[in-house]
Design an enzyme around this catalytic site. Structure first.
Site, short mmCIF file in Angstrom:
data_model
loop_
_atom_site.label_atom_id
_atom_site.label_comp_id
_atom_site.label_asym_id
_atom_site.label_seq_id
_atom_site.Cartn_x
_atom_site.Cartn_y
_atom_site.Cartn_z
N ASP A 38 -9.86 3.48 10.19
CA ASP A 38 -11.17 3.74 9.61
C ASP A 38 -12.50 2.94 10.40
O ASP A 38 -12.27 1.93 11.08
CB ASP A 38 -11.49 3.01 8.40
CG ASP A 38 -10.27 3.34 7.67
OD1 ASP A 38 -9.51 4.30 7.87
OD2 ASP A 38 -9.95 2.91 6.20
N PHE A 97 -8.55 -5.21 5.93
CA PHE A 97 -8.68 -3.91 5.97
C PHE A 97 -10.29 -3.54 5.92
O PHE A 97 -11.09 -4.44 6.10
CB PHE A 97 -8.20 -3.51 4.44
CG PHE A 97 -6.60 -3.28 4.51
CD1 PHE A 97 -5.99 -3.71 5.45
CD2 PHE A 97 -6.05 -2.64 3.42
CE1 PHE A 97 -4.34 -3.51 5.53
CE2 PHE A 97 -4.81 -2.38 3.56
CZ PHE A 97 -3.81 -2.59 4.56
N GLU A 221 -10.41 5.80 -1.78
CA GLU A 221 -10.63 4.78 -0.57
C GLU A 221 -11.88 5.02 -0.06
O GLU A 221 -12.60 5.97 -0.11
CB GLU A 221 -9.76 5.08 0.57
CG GLU A 221 -8.04 4.88 0.16
CD GLU A 221 -7.07 4.87 1.03
OE1 GLU A 221 -6.27 3.97 1.12
OE2 GLU A 221 -6.98 5.74 1.92
C1 FRU Z 1 -8.04 4.23 4.69
C2 FRU Z 1 -7.18 2.84 4.36
C3 FRU Z 1 -8.26 1.91 3.85
C4 FRU Z 1 -7.70 0.50 4.03
C5 FRU Z 1 -7.38 0.86 5.54
C6 FRU Z 1 -6.00 0.23 5.92
O1 FRU Z 1 -7.65 4.85 5.87
O2 FRU Z 1 -6.20 3.10 3.89
O3 FRU Z 1 -8.34 1.97 2.38
O4 FRU Z 1 -8.70 -0.53 3.94
O5 FRU Z 1 -6.98 2.19 5.80
O6 FRU Z 1 -5.81 0.10 7.46
#
Ligand code: FRU
Length: 501
Positions: A38, A97, A221
Site C-alpha cells: 500500500d 502497517f 481496509e
Molecule cells: C492492505 C493491508 C492493510 C495493512 C497493510 C499491511 O493491503 O492489508 O490493511 O495495513 O496491508 O501491509
C-alpha cells in the site's frame, strides 16, 4: 535512531544500487529494494510530494512491515529517501502497517500508522493499535506515548485484531480527524470509525462513520474520505468480496462510494457505488488534493490474490499505479492519467480511419513504455462488428490483450500469455455502456504494467505484466467491420528529470 531502522537504511542503500533502472518501471514507483504494498502518508510537505509505502526491504515477499519513503516534485520522477519507520517498539514489533500523514502547526510532519504485534509466537493474530511519529520529512521519531488508540478505545463489539489504516486530516476549525478501518467482532463486518483530536496527539472515538451491510466483503481496509465536485466520497478496499456481475470480483476489491455526510451525526451514507478499477491489479488507494485543486489518487498496482507473479531474478516486487486525476461526472467517478505525463510524450505516430483486418500492424506503433490514444467505431454503423482487440507486450512467445465485444458491451483484459507460470487470475471483464460499437481508450504501458482508461476515464482496467521487455509488438484485430484512429507516443521521462530534490 533504533538499530532496526539504521540497519534497514544501510541495507536498502546497498541493495537498491544492485537494481538497474532498466529493470524497473520508468515512472511507476517501485520499492527501493524488496517488497512494496500500500501507498501510505501520501502528502505535500514543504513543497514536495511524499509517498511512503508498506515495505519489506529484505525480501520480495510481504514480511515485517517498514515504511519506505520517496519524494517527488511532479508525482512522476521519484527519489528514494531512507526508510521512515521500522518495526522496533513493543507495540509495532510485528509491523508498521498502513496510515496517513498531515502537517502540524509547528511545521513538523505527523505520521499515523497501525502498529501490530503478534500475541504469541504460534498465533497469526496481530493486535492492532494506532501510533504516531513526528518528523521533518526525512527522520521520524515515534511518539513516546504510543499507542494513541487501541482496543480500549473501540466501541463495544469491535475486534481489536482488525483495527487499522488511519486516514488523518485537519478540519477547517483546526480539530483533527482519523478515519480507521474496523470490524465487528461477531459478524466480522467492516465499519469505518471516526476519531477526533484537538491537538493531533490525544484521540477519542467520535462516531461510526460508515457501515458495511454485508454487500462489500468483510473487513474494510485502507479507507479514504474527501469532498469532490460537491459530493462526499468514501473509498474502501474490502477483503473477501463476493462477485456482483462484472462490477465487483471475488476477493480483495476497491469500492468508491458517493453520497452525503450528515455533519451532525458525523455519519456517511451513499447513493452510488462503483469499482475503482475493473482490471486485475489495483488496491488500497490513497488520494491527495494538490494546490491547483486536482485530487490525485494513487494505489498499489497489485492484488493480494494475484501476488505470485514475480520473476525469479527480480529484486523488487510491487509498484504503484500511475497517479490519476479523479473527478465526478453525473454521479460517477472518472479517472484520467496525471496530465503532467503528457510533457514526456515523444515520437508521435498517428493513423486515421484505419480499417482493422484480422491482424493489423501499424508501423511505428510498438513499445513497452508508451501511450496510445485509440478511437474505435464500426465501419458501417448499421452493421455492428463482433470483436475488436489490441494485443500488446507481444513477441513470438508472449502477448497480452484487451478485447471489446460490442454486442455484449463487454471489455476483457487478458494477460494469461504474459509469462506467468502461476494459476492466478489472468483475465478480467467489465461492462461498458452501449455506444453502438464506439469505444475510446487511452493506454499507458510502463515496462511491467498496462493501464487502460476507457471512454475518457469512465472505467479503468489495470494489470501488472511481468513479460520480458523484448516483447514489444502491438497489433489490432477485428471480427467484423472496425475502423480506428490511433495516436502513439513513446514516454521518455529521463529528460527534464528533477535533480533539485
Ligand atoms: C492492505 C493491508 C492493510 C495493512 C497493510 C499491511 O493491503 O492489508 O490493511 O495495513 O496491508 O501491509
Amino acid at each position: 535512531m533504533n538499530p532496526q531502522l539504521l540497519f534497514a537504511r544501510a541495507y536498502e542503500e546497498e541493495a537498491g544500487k544492485l537494481i538497474p533502472s532498466e529493470d524497473r518501471p520508468q515512472f511507476h514507483l517501485s520499492p527501493r529494494t524488496g517488497w512494496m504494498n500500500d501507498p501510505n502518508g501520501f502528502s505535500l510537505y514543504k513543497g514536495v510530494y511524499h509517498l511512503f509505502y508498506q515495505y519489506n526491504p529484505y525480501k520480495t515477499e510481504w514480511g515485517p512491515m517498514h515504511w519506505g519513503h520517496a519524494v517527488s516534485t511532479d508525482l512522476l520522477h521519484w527519489r528514494y529517501l531512507p526508510a521512515a519507520l521500522a518495526p522496533d517498539e513493543w507495540y509495532d514489533i510485528s509491523g508498521c502497517f498502513s496510515g496517513g500523514s498531515l502537517t502540524l502547526p509547528d511545521g513538523k510532519q505527523l505520521l499515523m500508522y497501525t502498529g501490530v504485534r503478534k500475541i504469541s509466537r504460534d498465533s497469526t493474530d496481530m493486535l492492532q493499535v494506532q501510533c504516531l511519529a513526528v518528523g521533518n520529512g526525512l527522520n521520524y521519531d515515534k511518539y513516546e506515548q504510543n499507542p494513541v488508540l487501541g482496543g480500549d478505545d473501540l466501541p463495544e463489539g469491535y475486534d481489536p485484531y482488525n483495527f487499522r489504516d488511519p486516514k488523518i486530516w485537519q478540519e477547517p476549525d483546526g480539530s483533527y480527524r482519523a478515519l480507521i478501518g474496523a470490524c465487528t467482532e461477531e459478524e466480522q463486518l467492516g465499519r469505518l470509525l471516526l476519531f477526533r483530536s484537538d491537538d493531533a496527539f490525544t484521540w477519542k472515538f467520535e462516531s461510526v462513520f460508515a457501515e458495511n451491510d454485508g454487500r462489500f466483503g468483510l473487513m474494510w481496509e485502507c479507507p479514504d474520505f474527501f469532498e469532490l465536485d460537491g459530493h462526499a466520497v468514501v473509498q474502501i478496499s474490502p477483503q473477501y468480496m463476493l462477485p456482483e456481475g462484472f462490477e465487483y470480483h471475488n476477493g480483495n476489491g476497491t469500492v468508491c462510494l458517493i453520497g452525503e455526510l450528515d455533519e451532525a451525526r458525523r455519519h456517511f451514507t451513499w447513493t452510488h457505488d462503483q469499482a475503482l478499477d475493473y482490471g486485475i491489479d489495483f488496491y488500497a488507494p490513497q488520494t491527495l488534493q494538490i494546490p491547483d485543486g486536482r485530487r490525485i489518487m494513487i494505489a498499489w498496482l497489485q492484488n493480494w490474490d494475484a501476488c505470485q507473479n514475480g520473476r525469479k531474478e527480480q529484486k523488487w516486487y510491487g509498484q504503484m499505479s500511475l497517479p490519476r486525476e479523479i473527478s465526478i461526472r453525473e454521479g460517477r467517478l472518472y479517472q484520467q492519467p496525471l496530465r503532467e505525463l503528457e510533457q514526456y510524450r515523444r515520437d508521435c505516430v498517428e493513423y486515421k480511419n484505419v480499417t482493422v483486418q484480422e491482424e493489423t500492424v501499424l508501423p511505428g506503433v510498438e513499445g513497452r513504455c508508451v501511450e496510445l490514444l485509440i478511437k474505435v467505431r464500426p465501419k458501417d454503423p448499421e452493421d455492428l462488428y463482433t470483436k475488436f482487440s489490441i494485443t500488446f507486450a507481444k513477441n513470438d512467445k508472449f502477448h497480452s490483450s484487451l478485447s471489446f465485444h460490442p454486442q455484449d458491451c463487454v471489455v476483457k483484459l487478458d494477460r494469461k500469455c504474459s509469462g506467468s507460470r502461476r494459476a492466478i487470475i489472468h483475465q478480467r471483464r467489465c461492462l461498458v455502456p452501449d455506444r453502438k460499437g464506439e469505444l475510446t481508450m487511452r493506454v499507458i504501458l510502463d515496462c511491467f504494467s498496462a493501464e487502460f482508461f476507457l471512454n475518457d476515464g469512465e472505467q479503468v482496467m489495470s494489470a501488472v505484466i511481468m513479460t520480458e521487455q523484448a516483447a514489444r509488438e502491438i497489433s489490432f484485430h477485428a471480427i467484423g467491420g472496425v475502423e480506428i484512429d490511433v495516436v502513439k507516443y513513446d514516454i521518455c521521462l529521463e529528460e527534464n528529470g528533477d535533480e533539485t530534490l
